[in-house]
Write a protein that holds these residues in place. Structure first.
Motif, PDB file in Angstrom:
ATOM      1  N   VAL A  92     -43.381 -42.371  16.816  1.00 48.91           N
ATOM      2  CA  VAL A  92     -43.065 -43.747  16.446  1.00 48.91           C
ATOM      3  C   VAL A  92     -41.707 -44.075  17.069  1.00 48.91           C
ATOM      4  O   VAL A  92     -40.744 -43.326  16.888  1.00 48.91           O
ATOM      5  N   TYR A  93     -41.660 -45.164  17.804  1.00 48.29           N
ATOM      6  CA  TYR A  93     -40.442 -45.575  18.493  1.00 48.29           C
ATOM      7  C   TYR A  93     -39.778 -46.702  17.705  1.00 48.29           C
ATOM      8  O   TYR A  93     -40.415 -47.707  17.377  1.00 48.29           O
ATOM      9  N   TYR A  94     -38.495 -46.509  17.433  1.00 51.44           N
ATOM     10  CA  TYR A  94     -37.727 -47.462  16.634  1.00 51.44           C
ATOM     11  C   TYR A  94     -36.640 -48.115  17.478  1.00 51.44           C
ATOM     12  O   TYR A  94     -35.911 -47.434  18.212  1.00 51.44           O
ATOM     13  N   CYS A  95     -36.501 -49.404  17.306  1.00 48.89           N
ATOM     14  CA  CYS A  95     -35.414 -50.148  17.928  1.00 48.89           C
ATOM     15  C   CYS A  95     -34.200 -50.124  16.999  1.00 48.89           C
ATOM     16  O   CYS A  95     -34.346 -50.195  15.771  1.00 48.89           O
ATOM     17  N   ASN A  96     -33.033 -50.019  17.593  1.00 52.97           N
ATOM     18  CA  ASN A  96     -31.787 -49.988  16.822  1.00 52.97           C
ATOM     19  C   ASN A  96     -30.764 -50.925  17.460  1.00 52.97           C
ATOM     20  O   ASN A  96     -30.718 -51.056  18.686  1.00 52.97           O
ATOM     21  N   ALA A  97     -29.982 -51.594  16.619  1.00 55.00           N
ATOM     22  CA  ALA A  97     -28.918 -52.464  17.122  1.00 55.00           C
ATOM     23  C   ALA A  97     -27.652 -52.254  16.296  1.00 55.00           C
ATOM     24  O   ALA A  97     -27.725 -52.156  15.067  1.00 55.00           O
ATOM     25  N   ILE A  98     -26.537 -52.179  16.983  1.00 61.67           N
ATOM     26  CA  ILE A  98     -25.227 -52.123  16.347  1.00 61.67           C
ATOM     27  C   ILE A  98     -24.526 -53.434  16.673  1.00 61.67           C
ATOM     28  O   ILE A  98     -24.326 -53.762  17.845  1.00 61.67           O
ATOM     29  N   MET A  99     -24.154 -54.182  15.632  1.00 59.89           N
ATOM     30  CA  MET A  99     -23.575 -55.488  15.880  1.00 59.89           C
ATOM     31  C   MET A  99     -22.401 -55.743  14.955  1.00 59.89           C
ATOM     32  O   MET A  99     -22.264 -55.105  13.917  1.00 59.89           O
ATOM     33  N   ARG A 100     -21.563 -56.681  15.347  1.00 53.91           N
ATOM     34  CA  ARG A 100     -20.440 -57.081  14.502  1.00 53.91           C
ATOM     35  C   ARG A 100     -20.944 -58.026  13.419  1.00 53.91           C
ATOM     36  O   ARG A 100     -21.900 -58.765  13.626  1.00 53.91           O
ATOM     37  N   PRO A 101     -20.284 -57.964  12.214  1.00 51.90           N
ATOM     38  CA  PRO A 101     -19.173 -57.091  11.883  1.00 51.90           C
ATOM     39  C   PRO A 101     -19.640 -55.660  11.622  1.00 51.90           C
ATOM     40  O   PRO A 101     -20.717 -55.450  11.067  1.00 51.90           O
ATOM     41  N   LEU A 102     -18.855 -54.694  12.055  1.00 56.02           N
ATOM     42  CA  LEU A 102     -19.190 -53.294  11.850  1.00 56.02           C
ATOM     43  C   LEU A 102     -19.159 -52.964  10.362  1.00 56.02           C
ATOM     44  O   LEU A 102     -18.403 -53.577   9.597  1.00 56.02           O
ATOM     45  N   PRO A 103     -19.939 -52.037   9.915  1.00 59.27           N
ATOM     46  CA  PRO A 103     -20.768 -51.121  10.709  1.00 59.27           C
ATOM     47  C   PRO A 103     -22.212 -51.582  10.847  1.00 59.27           C
ATOM     48  O   PRO A 103     -23.119 -50.789  10.672  1.00 59.27           O
ATOM     49  N   GLY A 104     -22.413 -52.860  11.192  1.00 56.15           N
ATOM     50  CA  GLY A 104     -23.751 -53.423  11.244  1.00 56.15           C
ATOM     51  C   GLY A 104     -24.713 -52.577  12.047  1.00 56.15           C
ATOM     52  O   GLY A 104     -24.724 -52.622  13.276  1.00 56.15           O
ATOM     53  N   ASN A 105     -25.558 -51.839  11.363  1.00 61.07           N
ATOM     54  CA  ASN A 105     -26.490 -50.902  11.974  1.00 61.07           C
ATOM     55  C   ASN A 105     -27.885 -51.251  11.468  1.00 61.07           C
ATOM     56  O   ASN A 105     -28.172 -51.108  10.283  1.00 61.07           O
ATOM     57  N   TYR A 106     -28.747 -51.719  12.362  1.00 60.16           N
ATOM     58  CA  TYR A 106     -30.042 -52.250  11.949  1.00 60.16           C
ATOM     59  C   TYR A 106     -31.178 -51.568  12.711  1.00 60.16           C
ATOM     60  O   TYR A 106     -31.016 -51.171  13.868  1.00 60.16           O
ATOM     61  N   TRP A 107     -32.317 -51.471  12.014  1.00 62.37           N
ATOM     62  CA  TRP A 107     -33.491 -50.797  12.571  1.00 62.37           C
ATOM     63  C   TRP A 107     -34.712 -51.703  12.501  1.00 62.37           C
ATOM     64  O   TRP A 107     -34.859 -52.490  11.563  1.00 62.37           O
ATOM     65  N   GLY A 108     -35.585 -51.532  13.500  1.00 61.09           N
ATOM     66  CA  GLY A 108     -36.883 -52.164  13.437  1.00 61.09           C
ATOM     67  C   GLY A 108     -37.834 -51.298  12.619  1.00 61.09           C
ATOM     68  O   GLY A 108     -37.477 -50.213  12.153  1.00 61.09           O
ATOM     69  N   GLN A 109     -39.058 -51.786  12.467  1.00 61.42           N
ATOM     70  CA  GLN A 109     -40.036 -51.073  11.651  1.00 61.42           C
ATOM     71  C   GLN A 109     -40.768 -49.988  12.438  1.00 61.42           C
ATOM     72  O   GLN A 109     -41.437 -49.146  11.829  1.00 61.42           O
ATOM     73  N   GLY A 110     -40.638 -49.995  13.747  1.00 57.88           N
ATOM     74  CA  GLY A 110     -41.251 -48.956  14.550  1.00 57.88           C
ATOM     75  C   GLY A 110     -42.568 -49.375  15.171  1.00 57.88           C
ATOM     76  O   GLY A 110     -43.296 -50.201  14.619  1.00 57.88           O
ATOM     77  N   THR A 111     -42.851 -48.782  16.318  1.00 56.50           N
ATOM     78  CA  THR A 111     -44.123 -49.008  17.000  1.00 56.50           C
ATOM     79  C   THR A 111     -44.644 -47.660  17.485  1.00 56.50           C
ATOM     80  O   THR A 111     -43.897 -46.839  18.013  1.00 56.50           O
ATOM     81  N   GLN A 112     -45.932 -47.433  17.285  1.00 53.23           N
ATOM     82  CA  GLN A 112     -46.530 -46.131  17.604  1.00 53.23           C
ATOM     83  C   GLN A 112     -46.828 -46.047  19.096  1.00 53.23           C
ATOM     84  O   GLN A 112     -47.436 -46.958  19.678  1.00 53.23           O
ATOM     85  N   VAL A 113     -46.425 -44.944  19.690  1.00 50.30           N
ATOM     86  CA  VAL A 113     -46.795 -44.616  21.073  1.00 50.30           C
ATOM     87  C   VAL A 113     -47.549 -43.294  21.033  1.00 50.30           C
ATOM     88  O   VAL A 113     -47.036 -42.289  20.525  1.00 50.30           O
ATOM     89  N   THR A 114     -48.767 -43.305  21.540  1.00 46.33           N
ATOM     90  CA  THR A 114     -49.599 -42.102  21.568  1.00 46.33           C
ATOM     91  C   THR A 114     -50.003 -41.824  23.008  1.00 46.33           C
ATOM     92  O   THR A 114     -50.573 -42.699  23.673  1.00 46.33           O
ATOM     93  N   VAL A 115     -49.698 -40.625  23.466  1.00 48.97           N
ATOM     94  CA  VAL A 115     -50.053 -40.220  24.822  1.00 48.97           C
ATOM     95  C   VAL A 115     -51.103 -39.125  24.712  1.00 48.97           C
ATOM     96  O   VAL A 115     -50.814 -38.005  24.266  1.00 48.97           O
TER      97      VAL A 115
END
Length: 117
Positions: A92-115
């Motif tokens: 599962v691949y998750y997107c992450n963003a760090i933004m102001r004001p710190l310590p703004g740390n946010y995550w997406g819900q994820g997307t499945q990658v299957t090979v």
């Protein structure tokens, strides 16, 4: 509330390619870093690739030369182009963003990658 929405996951054969996208909305300030992490079953979440607001990038050793991270600052969007995918990239691949004001740390819900063949 900040939202990160991923898209582009799916099932692909070994050697194939996928492109992930992540859009950040309702941001609280300037986005310093955007990145991708992944988590396979039974394993810890790990960094895949990271990109700064100035375009500086950082990759996990396992993805160097195969994956490319890019970013459109005007659209608050980050992309991950994944080429020559291997079964061990399955996660599962998750997107992450760090933004102001710190310590703004946010995550997406994820997307499945299957090979898999």
């Amino acid at each position: 509330q900040v939202q990160l929405v991923e898209s582009g996951g799916g099932l692909v054969q070994p050697g194939g390619s996928l492109r992930l996208s992540c859009v950040a909305s309702r941001t609280t300030g300037s986005i310093l870093f955007m990145g991708w992490y992944r988590q396979a079953p039974g394993r810890q979440r790990e960094l895949v690739a990271l990109i700064g607001s100035d375009g500086t990038t950082n990759y996990a050793d396992s993805t160097k030369g195969r994956f490319t991270i890019s970013r459109d600052n005007a659209k608050n969007t980050v992309y991950l182009q994944m080429n020559n995918l291997k079964p061990e990239d399955t996660a599962v691949y998750y997107c992450n963003a760090i933004m102001r004001p710190l310590p703004g740390n946010y995550w997406g819900q994820g997307t499945q990658v299957t090979v898999s063949s």
